[in-house]
Design an enzyme around this catalytic site. Structure first.
Site, PDB file in Angstrom:
ATOM      1  N   HIS A   1      -1.161   1.701   6.977  1.00  0.00           N
ATOM      2  CA  HIS A   1      -1.834   1.623   5.681  1.00  0.00           C
ATOM      3  C   HIS A   1      -2.134   3.030   5.173  1.00  0.00           C
ATOM      4  O   HIS A   1      -2.793   3.822   5.842  1.00  0.00           O
ATOM      5  CB  HIS A   1      -3.129   0.807   5.797  1.00  0.00           C
ATOM      6  CG  HIS A   1      -3.816   0.601   4.488  1.00  0.00           C
ATOM      7  ND1 HIS A   1      -3.223  -0.056   3.435  1.00  0.00           N
ATOM      8  CD2 HIS A   1      -5.041   0.989   4.039  1.00  0.00           C
ATOM      9  CE1 HIS A   1      -4.064  -0.085   2.403  1.00  0.00           C
ATOM     10  NE2 HIS A   1      -5.167   0.554   2.750  1.00  0.00           N
TER      11      HIS A   1
ATOM     12  N   ASP B   1      -8.512   3.979  -2.265  1.00  0.00           N
ATOM     13  CA  ASP B   1      -7.528   3.013  -1.762  1.00  0.00           C
ATOM     14  C   ASP B   1      -7.363   1.919  -2.810  1.00  0.00           C
ATOM     15  O   ASP B   1      -8.211   1.047  -2.948  1.00  0.00           O
ATOM     16  CB  ASP B   1      -8.007   2.427  -0.431  1.00  0.00           C
ATOM     17  CG  ASP B   1      -7.053   1.380   0.131  1.00  0.00           C
ATOM     18  OD1 ASP B   1      -5.999   1.134  -0.484  1.00  0.00           O
ATOM     19  OD2 ASP B   1      -7.372   0.801   1.191  1.00  0.00           O
TER      20      ASP B   1
ATOM     21  N   CYS C   1       0.806  -1.224   0.000  1.00  0.00           N
ATOM     22  CA  CYS C   1       0.000   0.000   0.000  1.00  0.00           C
ATOM     23  C   CYS C   1       0.830   1.260   0.000  1.00  0.00           C
ATOM     24  O   CYS C   1       0.487   2.252  -0.662  1.00  0.00           O
ATOM     25  CB  CYS C   1      -0.963   0.006   1.179  1.00  0.00           C
ATOM     26  SG  CYS C   1      -0.173   0.360   2.779  1.00  0.00           S
TER      27      CYS C   1
END
Length: 297
Positions: free
Chosen positions: A114, A129, A75
């Site tokens: 994250h 995301d 991520c």
């Protein structure tokens, strides 16, 4: 070792994700399209750790890796790149850090490991995301509205505001595992409703994630040092390689199930699987890992 071969540009990125539309107008329709195309084209993977490579949060290095060398990333790489894309396209956006939910602790992790983005369009805010992976991956941005069910291919996502803390939850379908050998696999998530991560609407600079980026690739207790993971979204679900276990998951919302086709592969199959299923060709030899650590598809 990756060598930077020129200035980053949107045209190369768009070619990498297969986006051929207009990018002159930063609207919601375009955001949805590039968000989905990214998840379908750029794998969520931590293979660098298991190839003896260092993951660095340098945008030019990440661009070279993901765009020019057809790799994926975790991520902090993939969403970092996506944030640059959004800003280059003229979107009103900022980066947040989120705390991933730990099912063993039944709580959110203490560190913001994250990286996500908040995008504002026409007065409405959205969560973007592109790099969580497997069945928790949203294909399109979610409207930042508390308590609103937002169905997508993977299930029903819902953002819930709890004070100044936002929680992303997902309601999943029942898993149907085809291979009896994996009927009780710890990789299969049998929990119907589960939190994914939580965050505050507080802007973060990339250096906020330096410590987490280092820890997750060096700490012996980290999920990512214990398991080699490579996953990619597909038009019907996703595919993933965890250690030596290769899975193809097909979403069947009309039947209320997700079909899990799982099998173990040999060392000799690793390279062809990565090339044919994920379009990845590694520069250094992969040492697959699947030590005991909590991870579900």
């Amino acid at each position: 070792m990756l060598h930077f071969t020129g200035k980053m540009n949107l045209e190369e990125y768009f070619k990498r994700i297969g986006f051929h539309g207009s990018f002159e107008k930063p609207d919601l329709e375009t955001l949805k399209l590039i968000h989905k195309q990214h998840t379908m084209s750029v794998p969520f993977e931590n293979l660098s750790i298991h190839c003896g490579e260092r993951i660095v949060l340098d945008l030019e290095v990440i661009f070279e890796k993901i765009v020019r060398n057809s790799r994926g990333g975790w991520c902090m790489e993939s969403n970092f790149l996506f944030g640059w894309v959004l800003r280059e396209m003229g979107y009103d956006t900022f980066t947040c850090g989120s705390r991933v939910f730990n099912s063993l602790l039944n709580d959110f992790q203490t560190i913001e490991s994250h990286l996500i983005h908040i995008v504002t369009i026409m007065g409405k805010s959205y969560l973007a995301d592109v790099s969580f992976g497997v069945s928790s991956q949203i294909w399109e941005p979610l409207e930042l509205v508390s308590g609103k069910d937002q169905p997508q291919a993977a299930g029903v996502f819902c953002l819930k505001e709890k004070g100044d803390f936002w929680v992303l939850e997902k309601t999943a379908r029942k898993p149907e595992v085809l291979n009896p050998a994996f009927a009780k696999s710890s990789l299969v998530n049998k929990t119907e409703v589960h939190p994914i991560y939580g965050f505050r609407l507080e802007p973060r600079e990339i250096d906020t994630f330096f410590e987490a980026n280092n820890s997750l690739q060096t700490n012996p207790a980290s999920l990512f040092t214990n398991k080699s993971i490579c996953s990619l979204q597909t038009p019907t679900g996703f595919r993933v390689l965890v250690g030596w276990t290769y899975s193809e998951v097909t979403y069947k919302p009309e039947k209320g199930v997700d079909i899990f086709n799982m099998r173990d592969i040999t060392d000799d199959e690793i390279e062809p699987i990565l090339r044919e299923k994920f379009n990845i060709k590694l520069l250094n030899k992969l040492q697959p890992a699947s030590k005991k650590a909590s991870y579900t598809l």
